[in-house]
Design an enzyme around this catalytic site. Structure first.
Site, PDB file in Angstrom:
ATOM      1  N   HIS A 342      -2.293  -8.266  -6.157  1.00  0.00           N
ATOM      2  CA  HIS A 342      -1.106  -7.822  -5.429  1.00  0.00           C
ATOM      3  C   HIS A 342      -0.040  -8.896  -5.549  1.00  0.00           C
ATOM      4  O   HIS A 342      -0.128  -9.959  -4.916  1.00  0.00           O
ATOM      5  CB  HIS A 342      -1.454  -7.561  -3.971  1.00  0.00           C
ATOM      6  CG  HIS A 342      -0.376  -6.853  -3.216  1.00  0.00           C
ATOM      7  ND1 HIS A 342       0.898  -6.673  -3.707  1.00  0.00           N
ATOM      8  CD2 HIS A 342      -0.372  -6.269  -1.975  1.00  0.00           C
ATOM      9  CE1 HIS A 342       1.631  -6.034  -2.834  1.00  0.00           C
ATOM     10  NE2 HIS A 342       0.890  -5.775  -1.765  1.00  0.00           N
ATOM     11  N   PHE A 401       4.887  -4.636   4.560  1.00  0.00           N
ATOM     12  CA  PHE A 401       4.805  -5.024   5.964  1.00  0.00           C
ATOM     13  C   PHE A 401       6.136  -4.704   6.641  1.00  0.00           C
ATOM     14  O   PHE A 401       7.207  -4.829   6.048  1.00  0.00           O
ATOM     15  CB  PHE A 401       4.537  -6.519   6.088  1.00  0.00           C
ATOM     16  CG  PHE A 401       3.096  -6.926   5.882  1.00  0.00           C
ATOM     17  CD1 PHE A 401       2.109  -6.006   5.593  1.00  0.00           C
ATOM     18  CD2 PHE A 401       2.733  -8.264   5.983  1.00  0.00           C
ATOM     19  CE1 PHE A 401       0.787  -6.385   5.411  1.00  0.00           C
ATOM     20  CE2 PHE A 401       1.414  -8.669   5.808  1.00  0.00           C
ATOM     21  CZ  PHE A 401       0.435  -7.727   5.515  1.00  0.00           C
TER      22      PHE A 401
END
Length: 415
Positions: A342, A401
């Site tokens: 990631h 997020f």
């Protein structure tokens, strides 16, 4: 006003599995993992000791001044390098263009965390007068597009996005809209990240977000697999050159694909966890299709956000089914994060390149390490082996997020 068509004419990448678009693509098709034990610091005391690091990176090919290089954090070096590569790949001679019609929109989720970390030690141990004079301009996120602009002589729209793991998609999507509406003819766009440092790895460990499969790093990133235990942190950069179709045709540019649509949404739910109903993720996919005048049955491939975390993979699967219904089971869905890890703010840029290449070559990359099916993840994840598929339309998902969701639809270019 009619929206202008926007095409992809240049690709540049620095990744854990290859430092140009060709090496990246070959590695993805071969199912090559970029994961290994962390080498940038001693990870012995960390719960997660593995990462997908960029290897053999020599910035001197595109950044020839040692003085300039010293003034760039690693994430900025990746960005300038990849941007110049994308421009070179496109065959564009900037000196022959109006510099005010070319722009830069490149973001980073975290920015110069290594500089912050190292200079904090200097501050605490030696005092404020020993801090680096260029500390602030080296760490700020917008220095990636700033240095690209300076290095390439680009004077058009210049901006920066910081939406965590959705950064790359938002950057490319906003650049797409600037060209669509006539504010620029060309945009250098994407995401960059270099956050494999103690602070970031320790922070993600504290969140229990990272895989602890330290003895088998190459098998640790396993999106949609029942035995997934977290993501593997990565680093790198994905930059593309977007161009109005008229401008690309006028200069005889090669065209990889056409950007069809862009959608974004917010979960309004939680700082780190996705909405359990998948509504925000589903909405950004719907909006991207709507923006591109596409129907669910038009989509040939989905490059999933697919982080290898329990909640993300389950909820992304749910969101895909909300958008595509029964058709969801007929669409190849793969996560290239199974190989690159990631890359945080760079992920969307790297994955957009994978979509462009899939459309160009009619092959979709696999999800490696897919071994044990999860009842909550029951789609076709292209397990372990690349597949020949006629790719007319691909969509790329990115969820960050803070509940930031972004989806880009890309299609095969037809004159």
């Amino acid at each position: 006003m009619d929206k202008r068509r926007v095409v992809v004419t240049g690709l540049g990448a620095v990744t854990p599995v290859g430092n140009n678009k060709d090496d990246l693509w070959k590695a993805l098709l071969a199912g090559k993992s970029g994961a290994g034990r962390i080498t940038q610091f001693d990870p012995t005391d960390f719960d997660s000791q593995i990462a997908c690091e960029v290897k053999s990176f020599d910035p001197s090919k595109y950044i020839t001044s040692p003085r300039d290089l010293r003034r760039m954090d690693r994430f900025v070096q990746f960005a300038v390098y990849s941007a110049k590569m994308a421009i070179e790949d496109s065959g564009l001679d900037i000196s022959k263009e109006d510099p005010y019609r070319i722009g830069v929109l490149v973001g980073s989720g975290i920015g110069g965390l290594k500089v912050i970390q190292d200079q904090t030690v200097v501050l605490l141990e030696k005092g404020p007068k020993r801090l680096a004079p260029l500390l602030i301009p080296m760490l700020i996120v917008n220095m990636a597009p700033g240095q690209i602009s300076i290095s390439c002589g680009i004077k058009g729209p210049n901006s920066c996005v910081a939406t965590a793991c959705a950064t790359g998609n938002h950057s490319i999507g906003e650049a797409f809209r600037l060209i669509q509406h006539g504010y620029a003819d060309m945009m250098v766009a994407g995401g960059t990240e270099a956050a494999i440092v103690k602070t970031a790895v320790g922070g993600f460990c504290a969140l229990t977000a990272l895989s602890k499969r330290n003895d088998e790093p190459e098998r640790a990133s396993r999106p949609f697999d029942k035995d997934r235990d977290g993501f593997v942190i990565g680093e790198g950069c994905g930059i593309v050159l977007l161009e109005s179709l008229d401008h690309a045709k006028k200069r005889g540019a090669k065209i990889y694909a056409e950007v069809a649509g862009y959608g974004m949404s917010g979960d309004a739910y939680h700082m780190t966890a996705p909405d359990p109903n998948g509504e925000g993720a589903a909405m950004c996919m719907k909006l991207a299709l709507q923006d591109g005048g596409l129907k669910p049955e038009d989509v040939s491939y989905i490059n999933a956000h697919g982080t290898s975390t329990e909640l993300n993979d389950k909820i992304e699967t749910l969101a895909i089914k909300k958008v595509f219904g029964k058709q969801a089971y007929n669409i190849p869905v793969s996560s290239t994060k199974s190989m690159t890890g990631h890359c945080l703010g760079a992920a969307g840029g790297v994955e957009f390149i994978a979509c462009a290449m899939a459309i160009t070559e009619d092959i979709v990359p696999p999800t490696i390490n897919y071994e044990t099916p999860d009842p909550d993840c029951d789609l076709d994840y292209v397990p372990n082996k690349a597949r020949n598929v006629k790719v007319n339309v691909a969509i790329s998902n990115a969820f960050g997020f803070g509940g930031h969701n972004a989806c880009i639809a890309v299609k095969k270019f037809l004159p």
